[in-house]
Design a protein around this motif. Structure first.
Motif, short mmCIF file in Angstrom:
data_model
loop_
_atom_site.label_atom_id
_atom_site.label_comp_id
_atom_site.label_asym_id
_atom_site.label_seq_id
_atom_site.Cartn_x
_atom_site.Cartn_y
_atom_site.Cartn_z
N PHE A 106 1.00 -1.29 -0.01
CA PHE A 106 -0.58 -0.17 0.25
C PHE A 106 0.79 1.22 0.09
O PHE A 106 2.28 2.03 0.36
CB PHE A 106 -1.09 -0.02 1.37
N ARG A 107 0.40 1.81 -0.04
CA ARG A 107 1.02 3.46 -0.57
C ARG A 107 0.58 4.25 0.53
O ARG A 107 -0.01 4.39 1.56
CB ARG A 107 0.26 4.37 -2.04
N LEU A 108 2.06 4.48 1.64
CA LEU A 108 2.20 5.99 2.29
C LEU A 108 1.72 7.28 1.74
O LEU A 108 1.82 7.86 0.98
CB LEU A 108 2.98 5.08 3.10
N PRO A 109 1.14 8.06 2.97
CA PRO A 109 0.53 9.46 2.72
C PRO A 109 2.31 9.75 1.78
O PRO A 109 2.11 11.26 1.47
CB PRO A 109 0.23 9.99 4.39
N ASP A 110 3.16 9.75 2.56
CA ASP A 110 4.65 10.47 2.79
C ASP A 110 5.23 9.84 0.80
O ASP A 110 6.31 10.79 -0.29
CB ASP A 110 6.16 10.47 3.46
N GLY A 111 4.13 9.05 0.02
CA GLY A 111 4.45 8.72 -1.10
C GLY A 111 5.26 7.23 -1.48
O GLY A 111 5.17 6.39 -2.97
N ARG A 112 5.81 6.72 -0.68
CA ARG A 112 6.60 5.50 -0.56
C ARG A 112 5.66 4.53 -0.93
O ARG A 112 4.52 4.41 -0.32
CB ARG A 112 7.25 4.96 0.69
N LEU A 113 5.97 3.51 -1.12
CA LEU A 113 5.26 2.23 -1.66
C LEU A 113 6.06 1.11 -0.06
O LEU A 113 6.23 0.35 0.02
CB LEU A 113 5.52 1.86 -3.14
N TYR A 114 5.10 0.41 0.40
CA TYR A 114 5.76 -1.11 1.64
C TYR A 114 5.15 -1.93 0.66
O TYR A 114 3.83 -1.81 0.08
CB TYR A 114 4.18 -0.57 2.68
N PHE A 115 5.99 -2.93 0.97
CA PHE A 115 5.15 -3.97 0.71
C PHE A 115 5.90 -5.06 1.26
O PHE A 115 6.41 -4.86 2.45
CB PHE A 115 6.48 -4.23 -1.06
N CYS A 125 -0.27 -2.86 10.52
CA CYS A 125 -0.48 -1.68 11.05
C CYS A 125 0.79 -1.13 11.26
O CYS A 125 0.71 0.04 11.12
CB CYS A 125 -1.37 -2.33 12.92
N LEU A 126 1.64 -1.92 11.61
CA LEU A 126 3.54 -1.23 12.25
C LEU A 126 3.81 -1.09 11.27
O LEU A 126 4.57 0.31 11.25
CB LEU A 126 3.86 -2.61 13.14
N ALA A 127 3.29 -1.16 9.87
CA ALA A 127 4.42 -0.18 8.56
C ALA A 127 3.75 1.09 8.47
O ALA A 127 4.04 1.93 7.39
CB ALA A 127 4.08 -0.86 7.56
N LYS A 128 2.44 1.32 9.14
CA LYS A 128 2.69 2.66 9.13
C LYS A 128 2.93 4.00 10.28
O LYS A 128 2.92 5.35 9.74
CB LYS A 128 0.82 3.17 9.62
N SER A 129 3.57 3.25 10.73
CA SER A 129 4.37 4.52 11.80
C SER A 129 6.10 4.30 12.60
O SER A 129 6.21 4.91 12.68
CB SER A 129 4.01 3.79 13.64
N PRO A 143 12.27 -1.20 7.96
CA PRO A 143 12.23 -2.43 7.35
C PRO A 143 12.53 -3.60 8.66
O PRO A 143 12.21 -4.57 9.08
CB PRO A 143 12.36 -3.05 6.25
N GLY A 144 13.85 -3.57 8.97
CA GLY A 144 14.48 -4.17 9.74
C GLY A 144 13.86 -4.11 11.55
O GLY A 144 13.36 -5.25 12.16
N GLN A 145 12.97 -3.13 11.83
CA GLN A 145 12.68 -2.80 13.49
C GLN A 145 11.47 -3.15 13.27
O GLN A 145 10.43 -3.75 13.89
CB GLN A 145 12.66 -0.68 13.27
N LEU A 146 10.76 -3.22 11.79
CA LEU A 146 9.55 -3.77 12.05
C LEU A 146 9.40 -5.25 11.72
O LEU A 146 8.57 -5.58 12.67
CB LEU A 146 9.00 -3.28 10.19
N LEU A 147 10.80 -5.78 11.33
CA LEU A 147 10.30 -7.27 11.34
C LEU A 147 11.04 -7.75 13.07
O LEU A 147 10.31 -9.14 13.41
CB LEU A 147 11.70 -7.79 10.30
N SER A 148 11.58 -6.82 13.46
CA SER A 148 11.72 -7.36 14.75
C SER A 148 10.83 -7.32 16.12
O SER A 148 10.10 -8.31 16.63
CB SER A 148 12.72 -6.21 15.63
N GLN A 149 10.38 -6.31 15.88
CA GLN A 149 8.69 -5.80 16.37
C GLN A 149 7.84 -7.21 16.66
O GLN A 149 6.97 -7.89 17.27
CB GLN A 149 7.88 -5.08 16.18
N VAL A 150 7.48 -7.52 15.11
CA VAL A 150 6.53 -8.50 14.69
C VAL A 150 6.85 -10.01 14.90
O VAL A 150 6.42 -10.87 15.40
CB VAL A 150 5.97 -8.29 13.52
N ASN A 151 8.29 -9.91 15.39
CA ASN A 151 8.65 -11.44 15.55
C ASN A 151 8.88 -11.70 17.08
O ASN A 151 8.06 -12.73 17.33
CB ASN A 151 10.39 -11.41 15.43
#
Length: 208
Positions: free
Chosen positions: A47-56, A81-85, A89-97
């Protein structure tokens, strides 16, 4: 048996609802999910984020069936949920893990590649948790594999997942699961990585 079948059909409908809709013409991304059984352990999201970046993200849950589907649903919901804040990516995976390690059943884990694309700089930041290596094809047609540096999600809590940064520079990056490389042709031969590269070369040679 009829009751179980209907419950699996409902689970499949719920699972499909978690996958992203087809993109519009400004974002030409398409995906397909064909389960080996009633429900699937593979999933993808963007999905596209407000700043124009694309999460995948592209992932594969160990095993098949209902247990894998439930873990898939939890993981993709946490990521979305977490990718919006979180922008790393590394921090994202650490929290989900850490979250998955608290509740995952014995032997269940998730391999995944996730990250962000910045269309302005043509840079990709990504992290890999035990998933098949992304494949980078440069403008000259040369391929480079980007192997994972850390284990899948749900095995060991407290891990710090590193983030890699790629510059497209006229090239492409491909993400896939073993459902692609292990697919069989009419003779029963697996496509494999070499076969995938041949297919990508054929597509690259077709005029846009």
């Amino acid at each position: 048996q009829e009751r179980v079948r209907k419950e699996l059909e409902l689970a499949r409908e719920i699972q499909l609802s978690l996958l992203p809709p087809s993109a519009d013409t400004r974002l030409p991304i398409r995906g397909i999910n064909m389960p080996a059984r009633e429900v699937s352990g593979d999933f993808y999201d963007y999905f596209r984020l407000p700043d124009g970046r694309l999460y995948f993200s592209l992932a594969d849950v160990a095993g098949k069936g209902m247990n894998a589907a439930l873990l898939m649903a939890k993981t993709t919901s946490l990521l979305r949920c977490l990718a919006k804040s979180l922008s790393d990516p590394g921090q994202l995976l650490s929290q989900v893990n850490d979250e998955i390690c608290e509740t995952a059943s014995l032997g269940m884990f998730v391999t995944i590649v996730t990250g962000f694309v910045d269309p302005r700089t043509r840079r990709i930041s990504l992290a890999n948790a035990g998933h098949l290596p992304p494949l980078q094809r440069d403008r000259g047609g040369r391929y480079t594999e980007l192997p994972p540096q850390m284990p899948p999600l749900g095995i060991v809590a407290g891990l710090v997942y590193p983030t890699d940064t790629l510059v497209l520079d006229g090239g492409c990056v491909y993400l896939f699961t073993d459902g692609l490389t292990e697919s069989l042709d009419d003779a029963g031969h697996q496509l494999g990585l070499a076969g995938l590269c041949r297919l990508l070369d054929e597509v690259a040679a077709v005029p846009a």
